[in-house]
Write a protein that holds these residues in place. Structure first.
Motif, PDB file in Angstrom:
ATOM      1  N   LEU A   1       1.692   6.920  -6.686  1.00 44.96           N
ATOM      2  CA  LEU A   1       0.657   7.900  -7.021  1.00 44.96           C
ATOM      3  C   LEU A   1       1.143   9.320  -6.767  1.00 44.96           C
ATOM      4  O   LEU A   1       0.826  10.240  -7.532  1.00 44.96           O
ATOM      5  CB  LEU A   1      -0.606   7.614  -6.201  1.00 44.96           C
ATOM      6  N   ALA A   2       1.924   9.507  -5.710  1.00 44.98           N
ATOM      7  CA  ALA A   2       2.473  10.836  -5.427  1.00 44.98           C
ATOM      8  C   ALA A   2       3.452  11.258  -6.515  1.00 44.98           C
ATOM      9  O   ALA A   2       3.446  12.416  -6.962  1.00 44.98           O
ATOM     10  CB  ALA A   2       3.158  10.837  -4.054  1.00 44.98           C
TER      11      ALA A   2
ATOM     12  N   GLN B   1       2.302   1.841  -3.419  1.00 46.72           N
ATOM     13  CA  GLN B   1       1.271   2.371  -4.302  1.00 46.72           C
ATOM     14  C   GLN B   1       1.048   3.861  -4.045  1.00 46.72           C
ATOM     15  O   GLN B   1       0.910   4.643  -4.981  1.00 46.72           O
ATOM     16  CB  GLN B   1      -0.032   1.597  -4.096  1.00 46.72           C
ATOM     17  N   THR B   2       1.023   4.235  -2.787  1.00 51.51           N
ATOM     18  CA  THR B   2       0.833   5.647  -2.444  1.00 51.51           C
ATOM     19  C   THR B   2       1.989   6.489  -2.942  1.00 51.51           C
ATOM     20  O   THR B   2       1.795   7.602  -3.469  1.00 51.51           O
ATOM     21  CB  THR B   2       0.689   5.805  -0.916  1.00 51.51           C
ATOM     22  N   GLU B   3       3.203   5.985  -2.791  1.00 52.37           N
ATOM     23  CA  GLU B   3       4.370   6.723  -3.276  1.00 52.37           C
ATOM     24  C   GLU B   3       4.347   6.877  -4.789  1.00 52.37           C
ATOM     25  O   GLU B   3       4.676   7.937  -5.320  1.00 52.37           O
ATOM     26  CB  GLU B   3       5.647   6.001  -2.835  1.00 52.37           C
TER      27      GLU B   3
ATOM     28  N   MET C   1       0.830  -1.200   0.000  1.00 53.96           N
ATOM     29  CA  MET C   1       0.000   0.000   0.000  1.00 53.96           C
ATOM     30  C   MET C   1       0.866   1.251   0.000  1.00 53.96           C
ATOM     31  O   MET C   1       0.576   2.238  -0.661  1.00 53.96           O
ATOM     32  CB  MET C   1      -0.939  -0.014   1.205  1.00 53.96           C
ATOM     33  N   THR C   2       1.973   1.197   0.798  1.00 52.00           N
ATOM     34  CA  THR C   2       2.870   2.354   0.859  1.00 52.00           C
ATOM     35  C   THR C   2       3.503   2.619  -0.489  1.00 52.00           C
ATOM     36  O   THR C   2       3.602   3.766  -0.946  1.00 52.00           O
ATOM     37  CB  THR C   2       3.959   2.119   1.925  1.00 52.00           C
TER      38      THR C   2
END
Length: 504
Positions: free
Chosen positions: A8-9, A4-6, A1-2
């Motif tokens: 997306l950022a 994926q978030t990175e 999840m981390t």
């Protein structure tokens, strides 16, 4: 999840890119061709009214719209999504997850090739509606190959390395088919040329040019020739001329569309490229491949020709060019290609194996449906003649000729009717004037329907429909004996026919 978030950022920080500036030359020409009839009508209307600026005004609007399209179109290729922003009056943002990309097609018409541009289309395996297709028109051709490889990395088997860069899986390219110039001989044995002529004639009449042609000396001389040599001779000559012209049109279109065709096996994908002036390159994902359709219309079959298309999930059978494997080609080459694509191990040599025929009831239905209308017509003519109506001898000759043709058609329809069940595969074939042989993977079948009309119930036969999300969505086994229907289903999909078999 981390992670994926990175990602997306990082994606949000990427800049939006514009299409190539040469697009400003492409769109005015393309749109101008589309509205050419309107421009011509405006020119004639303006000439009659003394205002010659109508057509210039329309062209100015097209040019302005093309410029605005360039300013309002941008795209972004991120690590998680590919995004496209469009819209002059209504803004749209189309975002596709990269793990949903199933195909990347590249196309270039004459103007694109002259300017060094290409059109790139991204497919997700689902049918897109109007305005929902991801199309980049136009990109610099030199940038397209690398972008295409990057977008297809999940489909082609590339996996990210430790440094985040894609590493290609060892899938060597193998050319499995190459177009031959001798295949042009199959082009006339289709209705392409006649359809082209009919479309041209329709355009002529739509814009009033047909009436001008009808009043010309060409038509007058043709009528005089018909009166001089006889209607029958004139009709024969006209038909021969039509066949010659339509054959030329069909050959020219075949060359322009399919010349230089190559099919390359990349391991997990099949790359199909073709075109002489307008080039097209399509990618077929083997994960979505559910079989093939071998088309053999009567005329093409008579010269031992065939066409091969792939049955793909998410690709409609109406989009023939998106699922093309081979255009009209020698039948032996199409069968070889079928075995190569599907795998001889999977079909167990069944690409051209004899099919199981459906018995005397199916044969009777072929003859009844083909021949029965003719005795009815003959009876009506006989009654009319008995009551004093003048029935020409040509009518009776035509009935006799049609009677013989109907018998031949019924015989050919039954000879081409059948099916075969192989381990993991269903092969079904039917038709005469337009015969098609479908090889469908059992794993792609999601449901079964056993259908009987009133006359089928009386004959003791049924039509089995295999539902699938690929191709046309359903494939039929026609007029199989009803006592064999559920057993056949159980042979293709073990357990599917248990309920019915237990009842019997």
């Amino acid at each position: 999840m981390t992670d994926q978030t990175e990602l997306l950022a990082v994606e949000e920080e990427q800049p939006w890119l514009r299409l190539d500036k040469r697009m400003l030359l492409v769109h005015p020409v393309n749109e101008g061709i589309k509205i050419l009839p309107v421009v011509l009508i405006s020119f004639f209307v303006g000439s009659q009214s003394g205002n010659h600026y109508w057509s210039l005004g329309i062209l100015a609007v097209v040019v302005v719209f093309a410029i605005l399209r360039w300013f309002t179109t941008s795209y972004r290729i991120g690590p998680v999504h590919v995004q496209l922003r469009t819209g002059v009056l209504q803004k749209k943002v189309l975002s596709i997850p990269r793990n949903r990309i199933r195909s990347v097609d590249v196309e270039a018409n004459v103007l694109h090739r002259v300017l060094g541009l290409s059109i790139l289309r991204i497919g997700t395996g689902q049918q897109a509606g109007k305005g929902e297709a991801f199309e980049l028109n136009a990109l610099d051709t030199s940038l397209v190959p690398a972008l295409r490889v990057d977008l297809l990395q999940r489909v082609s088997g590339q996996i990210p390395a430790a440094d985040g860069m894609p590493t290609a899986a060892p899938n060597p390219e193998v050319e499995i088919a190459h177009w031959q110039f001798s295949w042009v001989r199959f082009a006339p044995f289709s209705i392409t040329g006649i359809v082209t002529i009919a479309a041209a004639v329709g355009v002529l009449f739509q814009y009033g040019l047909g009436q001008t042609l009808a009043e010309s000396s060409v038509v007058s001389n043709s009528i005089d020739s018909a009166e001089q040599f006889g209607i029958a001779v004139f009709v024969v000559v006209a038909l021969v001329a039509l066949l010659v012209v339509s054959s030329i049109f069909a050959c020219v279109r075949y060359l322009l569309t399919y010349a230089n065709l190559t099919v390359t096996d990349q391991g997990r994908t099949l790359d199909v490229s073709h075109g002489l002036l307008r080039t097209r390159q399509s990618t077929l994902d083997r994960k979505r491949l559910r079989g093939t359709s071998l088309s053999q219309p009567l005329l093409l079959r008579a010269v031992s020709g065939a066409r091969l298309d792939a049955i793909m999930t998410g690709v409609s059978a109406e989009k023939k060019e998106s699922s093309l494997l081979l255009p009209q080609a020698p039948q032996a080459e199409a069968l070889r290609m079928m075995t190569t694509v599907l795998g001889d191990a999977g079909l167990h040599g069944g690409a051209d194996r004899p099919l199981l025929q459906h018995g005397p009831a199916a044969r009777r239905r072929r003859y009844t449906r083909a021949v029965l209308p003719l005795p009815v017509i003959a009876a009506v003519l006989a009654v009319a003649q008995y009551l004093g109506a003048p029935i020409p001898i040509l009518a009776w000759i035509a009935i006799a000729v049609l009677f013989v043709a109907a018998f031949g058609l019924a015989h050919d329809r039954y000879r081409g009717l059948g099916h075969a069940v192989l381990p993991g595969w269903l092969i079904t074939q039917h038709g005469s004037l337009d015969r098609t042989r479908h090889s469908l993977e059992a794993a792609g079948i999601i449901g079964w329907t056993v259908r009987q009309t009133f006359f089928q119930r009386r004959a003791g036969v049924a039509t089995i429909v295999a539902a699938t999300p690929a191709g046309v969505g359903h494939y039929e086994v026609i007029d199989i004996p009803i006592e064999n229907a559920w057993a056949m289903i159980d042979a293709v999909t073990p357990g599917a026919g248990d309920v019915w078999l237990q009842r019997t």
